[in-house]
Write an enzyme that holds these catalytic residues in place. Structure first.
Site, PDB file in Angstrom:
ATOM      1  N   GLU A 109     -84.456  22.507 -37.969  1.00  7.50           N
ATOM      2  CA  GLU A 109     -85.062  21.939 -36.773  1.00  7.50           C
ATOM      3  C   GLU A 109     -86.571  21.917 -36.906  1.00  7.50           C
ATOM      4  OE1 GLU A 109     -81.571  23.593 -33.823  1.00  7.50           O
ATOM      5  OE2 GLU A 109     -83.566  24.406 -33.554  1.00  7.50           O
ATOM      6  N   CYS A 122     -94.189  21.950 -35.544  1.00  9.45           N
ATOM      7  CA  CYS A 122     -93.696  23.239 -36.027  1.00  9.45           C
ATOM      8  C   CYS A 122     -92.565  22.936 -37.001  1.00  9.45           C
ATOM      9  CB  CYS A 122     -93.211  24.047 -34.819  1.00  9.45           C
ATOM     10  SG  CYS A 122     -92.444  25.610 -35.259  1.00  9.45           S
ATOM     11  N   CYS A 129     -82.609  31.931 -42.365  1.00 11.82           N
ATOM     12  CA  CYS A 129     -83.669  32.880 -42.711  1.00 11.82           C
ATOM     13  C   CYS A 129     -83.012  34.179 -43.141  1.00 11.82           C
ATOM     14  CB  CYS A 129     -84.574  33.135 -41.498  1.00 11.82           C
ATOM     15  SG  CYS A 129     -86.010  34.188 -41.865  1.00 11.82           S
ATOM     16  N   CYS A 133     -84.518  39.536 -38.377  1.00  5.79           N
ATOM     17  CA  CYS A 133     -85.148  40.168 -37.215  1.00  5.79           C
ATOM     18  C   CYS A 133     -84.188  40.038 -36.024  1.00  5.79           C
ATOM     19  CB  CYS A 133     -86.490  39.501 -36.901  1.00  5.79           C
ATOM     20  SG  CYS A 133     -87.629  39.516 -38.306  1.00  5.79           S
ATOM     21  N   CYS A 136     -84.579  37.354 -33.106  1.00  3.58           N
ATOM     22  CA  CYS A 136     -84.793  35.953 -33.462  1.00  3.58           C
ATOM     23  C   CYS A 136     -83.457  35.287 -33.758  1.00  3.58           C
ATOM     24  CB  CYS A 136     -85.710  35.879 -34.683  1.00  3.58           C
ATOM     25  SG  CYS A 136     -85.929  34.198 -35.298  1.00  3.58           S
ATOM     26  N   GLU A 185     -88.630  32.013 -43.527  1.00  3.33           N
ATOM     27  CA  GLU A 185     -89.805  32.825 -43.847  1.00  3.33           C
ATOM     28  C   GLU A 185     -90.575  32.074 -44.938  1.00  3.33           C
ATOM     29  OE1 GLU A 185     -91.716  35.324 -43.013  1.00  3.33           O
ATOM     30  OE2 GLU A 185     -92.804  35.116 -44.901  1.00  3.33           O
ATOM     31  N   SER A 241     -96.461  38.192 -38.177  1.00  2.00           N
ATOM     32  CA  SER A 241     -95.557  38.585 -37.085  1.00  2.00           C
ATOM     33  C   SER A 241     -95.432  40.094 -37.100  1.00  2.00           C
ATOM     34  CB  SER A 241     -94.190  37.927 -37.291  1.00  2.00           C
ATOM     35  OG  SER A 241     -94.345  36.528 -37.257  1.00  2.00           O
ATOM     36  N   LEU A 242     -96.245  40.751 -36.306  1.00  2.03           N
ATOM     37  CA  LEU A 242     -96.293  42.216 -36.368  1.00  2.03           C
ATOM     38  C   LEU A 242     -95.269  42.835 -35.405  1.00  2.03           C
ATOM     39  CD1 LEU A 242     -98.008  44.220 -38.053  1.00  2.03           C
ATOM     40  CD2 LEU A 242     -99.261  44.692 -35.939  1.00  2.03           C
ATOM     41  N   HIS A 243     -95.401  42.546 -34.135  1.00  3.15           N
ATOM     42  CA  HIS A 243     -94.437  42.949 -33.092  1.00  3.15           C
ATOM     43  C   HIS A 243     -94.382  44.442 -32.802  1.00  3.15           C
ATOM     44  CE1 HIS A 243     -93.326  38.816 -33.298  1.00  3.15           C
ATOM     45  NE2 HIS A 243     -92.611  38.913 -34.384  1.00  3.15           N
ATOM     46  N   ASN A 320     -88.693  35.015 -26.023  1.00  4.35           N
ATOM     47  CA  ASN A 320     -87.794  33.957 -25.577  1.00  4.35           C
ATOM     48  C   ASN A 320     -86.358  34.440 -25.710  1.00  4.35           C
ATOM     49  OD1 ASN A 320     -89.726  31.801 -25.062  1.00  4.35           O
ATOM     50  ND2 ASN A 320     -90.134  31.935 -27.254  1.00  4.35           N
ATOM     51  N   CYS A 363     -90.348  29.632 -29.896  1.00  6.69           N
ATOM     52  CA  CYS A 363     -90.324  30.613 -30.982  1.00  6.69           C
ATOM     53  C   CYS A 363     -89.039  31.421 -30.965  1.00  6.69           C
ATOM     54  CB  CYS A 363     -91.459  31.628 -30.829  1.00  6.69           C
ATOM     55  SG  CYS A 363     -93.065  30.926 -31.023  1.00  6.69           S
TER      56      CYS A 363
HETATM   57  N1  SAH Z   1     -90.586  33.972 -40.562  1.00  8.31           N
HETATM   58  C1  SAH Z   1     -91.926  33.650 -40.132  1.00  8.31           C
HETATM   59  C2  SAH Z   1     -91.980  32.306 -39.492  1.00  8.31           C
HETATM   60  C3  SAH Z   1     -91.267  32.206 -38.166  1.00  8.31           C
HETATM   61  S1  SAH Z   1     -92.506  32.008 -37.001  1.00  8.31           S
HETATM   62  C4  SAH Z   1     -92.422  34.745 -39.221  1.00  8.31           C
HETATM   63  O1  SAH Z   1     -91.624  35.552 -38.779  1.00  8.31           O
HETATM   64  O2  SAH Z   1     -93.626  34.816 -38.997  1.00  8.31           O
HETATM   65  C5  SAH Z   1     -91.734  32.301 -35.553  1.00  8.31           C
HETATM   66  C6  SAH Z   1     -92.485  33.310 -34.720  1.00  8.31           C
HETATM   67  O3  SAH Z   1     -91.719  33.495 -33.552  1.00  8.31           O
HETATM   68  C7  SAH Z   1     -92.570  34.660 -35.403  1.00  8.31           C
HETATM   69  O4  SAH Z   1     -93.734  35.333 -35.008  1.00  8.31           O
HETATM   70  C8  SAH Z   1     -91.379  35.350 -34.823  1.00  8.31           C
HETATM   71  O5  SAH Z   1     -91.440  36.741 -34.939  1.00  8.31           O
HETATM   72  C9  SAH Z   1     -91.438  34.862 -33.402  1.00  8.31           C
HETATM   73  N2  SAH Z   1     -90.172  35.005 -32.719  1.00  8.31           N
HETATM   74  C10 SAH Z   1     -88.951  35.131 -33.244  1.00  8.31           C
HETATM   75  N3  SAH Z   1     -88.017  35.262 -32.278  1.00  8.31           N
HETATM   76  C11 SAH Z   1     -88.685  35.214 -31.116  1.00  8.31           C
HETATM   77  C12 SAH Z   1     -88.271  35.263 -29.771  1.00  8.31           C
HETATM   78  N4  SAH Z   1     -86.997  35.395 -29.458  1.00  8.31           N
HETATM   79  N5  SAH Z   1     -89.226  35.147 -28.830  1.00  8.31           N
HETATM   80  C13 SAH Z   1     -90.525  34.986 -29.158  1.00  8.31           C
HETATM   81  N6  SAH Z   1     -90.968  34.936 -30.415  1.00  8.31           N
HETATM   82  C14 SAH Z   1     -90.057  35.038 -31.380  1.00  8.31           C
END
Ligand code: SAH
Length: 371
Positions: A109, A122, A129, A133, A136, A185, A241-243, A320, A363
């Site tokens: 997508e 995007c 992937c 995570c 996601c 990724e 993407s630290l989180h 999300n 995202c």
């Molecule tokens: N794999 C890469 C590229 C994906 S970018 C990465 O992780 O950076 C997508 C972004 O959306 C990443 O920062 C990911 O962590 C974030 N993301 C994934 N699931 C999400 C969700 N349910 N709500 C908000 N952000 C999310």
């Protein structure tokens, strides 16, 4: 002749490669490919002009190429890579998610987002992937395969074509930004992603001519690949993407953290800044009662400042919703407090606008099933 029994049975399952496309190749490789077909090398430049500058998809319009040359070159360098399966639109048509089928039936997508002063696409870099995570949607189905550079670039070229032809609400326009934040990724598919970045940013007609600064590569933090990117001499934006600022939590949210820890990831991000002068983005999906505590904002601020000032900004993203997950976005007040704490540490912080939630285009929501 039939193959000997057993040969197929015991052969490791191998995936066919996507057909070769102009956008997989550097300008020199294109000239070589054209010469291999028995054509004059400058035909490669004509073909690049049609693809990247004119955004032409109909070989019959490429009238500066003799008919037989046109057919030959189109067949061997401009195969159809992406077939749109479905469009979903919201924001009065200014946000459009497209589900694409690839040559082998895998689906990916991309999301086009039109804002008053920019258009961002995007893109996906892998079908599925492998990073797993848990918050996601893409991560849940695992990795199907890497995409080719051509498959990545064509998501942008097709979007640019729609815009140029006025097929997106708001009238004719141009793509200004590309973010590698769709499925996959990007740094786990390094060679194709790098080639795609070059195609997107090489000046027309050799590439699409986007500004490197307007291309963002987002990663979970694959440290060796981050360092490799640092060495490329590009000025693309790096997003991490630290989180979570602490390993205990990040090990569970971003499983690859068990391999490269928060400190190693932040050190690599800092090295990227030092070499390129580009401010790094830290992405932080705010998950209610999981990672949204004030002490975590403070710890994040401290960890970032420990590595210097002015090198980084933070993008909190309200989580999300994804199917089957018990997690949800932080309360608005908690989100505000998180942002304020970071700002109190002097960290520039902007909450990411999440477009396309209604069409599962935001995202973490890209989850088309792939075979
Ligand atoms: N794999 C890469 C590229 C994906 S970018 C990465 O992780 O950076 C997508 C972004 O959306 C990443 O920062 C990911 O962590 C974030 N993301 C994934 N699931 C999400 C969700 N349910 N709500 C908000 N952000 C999310």
């Amino acid at each position: 002749m039939p193959s000997p029994a057993g040969e197929l049975t015991f052969a490791a399952p191998r995936r066919a490669k996507p057909p070769r496309h102009l956008a997989d190749l550097s300008p020199a490789q294109r000239r070589e490919a054209v010469a291999d077909l028995g054509e004059r090398p400058f035909r490669a430049d004509q073909l690049s002009t049609h693809y990247f500058s004119h955004l032409e998809d109909d070989p019959q319009q490429m009238t500066d190429l003799p008919q037989t040359t046109r057919d030959l070159l189109a067949a061997s360098l401009l195969p159809t890579l992406l077939t749109p399966v479905r469009h979903l639109e919201t924001d009065k048509g200014t946000t459009r998610k497209t589900v694409w089928r690839l040559f082998d039936g895998a689906t990916v997508e991309s999301v086009l987002m039109r804002y008053p002063s920019r258009v961002t696409i995007c893109v996906s870099s892998q079908a599925g992937c492998g990073m797993n995570c848990p918050f996601c949607a893409t991560g849940q189905a695992g990795l199907t395969r890497n995409m080719s550079a051509g498959e990545i670039v064509d998501q942008v070229v097709v979007g640019a074509r729609w815009l140029r032809r006025g097929e997106v609400a708001g009238g004719p326009g141009r793509v200004s930004n590309v973010v590698f934040m769709g499925m996959g990724e990007p740094l786990a598919n390094y060679p194709a992603v790098l080639a795609a970045v070059r195609r997107l940013t090489d000046p027309a007609p050799e590439g699409l001519g986007l500004s490197q600064r307007n291309v963002t590569v987002s990663t979970v933090g694959l440290v060796p690949a981050m360092d490799r990117l640092t060495g490329e001499g590009l000025s693309v934006t790096l997003a991490v993407s630290l989180h979570a600022p602490d390993d205990e939590l990040r090990d569970t949210l971003v499983p690859v953290n068990t391999r490269w820890k928060v400190a190693e990831v932040l050190d690599a991000a800092r090295r990227y800044f030092e070499k390129t002068g580009r401010r790094v983005s830290i992405e932080y999906a705010l998950i209610r009662d999981v990672n949204d505590h004030a002490w975590r904002a403070d710890l994040l601020g401290t960890e970032l400042n420990r590595r210097g000032r002015g090198w980084v900004h933070v993008n909190p993203i309200p989580l999300n919703p994804t199917p089957g997950s018990q997690w949800t976005a932080s309360e608005p007040g908690v989100e505000r407090r998180f942002v304020q704490r970071l700002r109190a540490h002097g960290i520039p912080t902007t909450v990411r606008d999440t477009r396309g939630r209604e069409i599962d285009g935001a995202c973490g929501q890209l989850a088309t099933s792939s075979p």
